[in-house]
Scaffold this active site. Structure first.
Site, PDB file in Angstrom:
ATOM      1  CG  MET A   8      -6.991   4.109  -9.862  1.00 19.52           C
ATOM      2  SD  MET A   8      -8.569   3.082 -10.096  1.00 19.52           S
ATOM      3  CE  MET A   8      -8.070   1.395  -9.701  1.00 19.52           C
ATOM      4  CB  CYS A   9      -9.115   5.315  -3.477  1.00 19.38           C
ATOM      5  SG  CYS A   9     -10.521   6.208  -4.112  1.00 19.38           S
ATOM      6  CD  GLU A  10      -1.974   4.767  -2.438  1.00 17.29           C
ATOM      7  OE1 GLU A  10      -1.507   4.076  -1.544  1.00 17.29           O
ATOM      8  OE2 GLU A  10      -1.405   5.244  -3.578  1.00 17.29           O
ATOM      9  CB  ILE A  54      -6.298   8.602   0.890  1.00 23.66           C
ATOM     10  CG1 ILE A  54      -5.396   7.250   0.233  1.00 23.66           C
ATOM     11  CG2 ILE A  54      -5.905   8.649   2.620  1.00 23.66           C
ATOM     12  CD1 ILE A  54      -3.986   7.907  -0.057  1.00 23.66           C
TER      13      ILE A  54
END
Length: 257
Positions: A1-3, A78
């Site tokens: 997963m992204c942030e 990110i």
């Protein structure tokens, strides 16, 4: 997963401290090695930096950390690739023009079964995130061919986000440079800093700052992130389905879809 990383402030503010913490999670303290990007609004202009390399190893990211750009609205991201290749075209945040303004969007999560946009706005890359952004803007454009206030726009934004949430995980940040909209499907947190300011210590880097020395008593700065970036401050966690609209560092309205 992204942030995700977002900022809304009532005065031009640099986000180097928070950005430095987030960049460590791109390959050093976290697995998000598949690119990063950040957009800084300057009036109607948008200064955008992107790189498909890991942020912890990116010379462009190091440049941004040395270059304290001041902005009132910021959106950063990110990436840990799930859908779409690792390349510049698939790097968030995504930007499109609507009503003579730059709209900026970043997404964390995965969506299943989202059909690619075939209307006015179409994806350049092959991510579900950009497809959702284009679909959202197409909905807005159909509902309001001419500009409307964000208060009038909100029901369309919330309805669109609620529908994407039915397809999977949909945490997002969206802005036109005047306001910042945040939607939580699974995980999001925020902190609003105002006088009296105090020190803050990053979780992901040996970096501490005393905001009292960097601010004035009238400053209000809200930072939004997927996970809290500091370990000595009290962050507020969103509930699933919760959305908030920010302007000048303050939450001007909120609700739950």
């Amino acid at each position: 997963m992204c942030e995700l990383l977002g900022m809304s402030a009532n005065v031009p503010t640099d986000i180097v401290f928070s950005f430095t913490g987030l960049m460590q999670r791109g390959g050093r303290t976290g697995p998000h090695r598949d690119g990063w990007g950040i957009g800084f609004y300057e009036g109607r202009g948008l200064r955008l930096f992107q790189d498909p390399r890991a942020s912890s190893e990116s010379e462009v990211a190091q440049l941004v950390q040395r270059y304290p750009i001041k902005s009132e609205v910021v959106i950063g991201h990110i990436r840990q690739a799930n859908v779409g290749r690792v390349c510049l075209a698939n790097t968030h945040p995504f930007v499109r023009e609507l009503w003579g303004r730059n709209w900026c969007f970043a997404h964390n999560g995965q969506l299943a079964g989202l059909e690619g946009a075939t209307s006015f706005y179409r994806p350049v890359g092959d991510t579900d995130s950009e497809a959702a952004f284009c679909d959202l803007l197409n909905r807005v454009r159909r509902a309001f061919p001419e500009p409307v206030s964000v208060e009038v726009l909100l029901p369309v934004l919330v309805a669109a986000c609620a529908s994407y949430r039915q397809l999977g995980v949909f945490n997002c940040l969206l802005s036109d440079g005047d306001w910042l909209f945040s939607f939580c499907s699974s995980k999001l947190a925020h902190i609003t800093r105002r006088a009296p300011f105090g020190p803050a210590q990053l979780k992901d880097a040996e970096l501490k700052v005393d905001f009292q020395a960097e601010t004035t008593p009238d400053d209000v700065v809200t930072v939004i992130a997927t996970e809290p970036l500091t370990d000595n401050e009290q962050w507020s966690l969103y509930q699933p389905g919760e959305w908030r609209l920010w302007r000048c560092g303050e939450c001007i309205t909120h609700g739950k879809a």
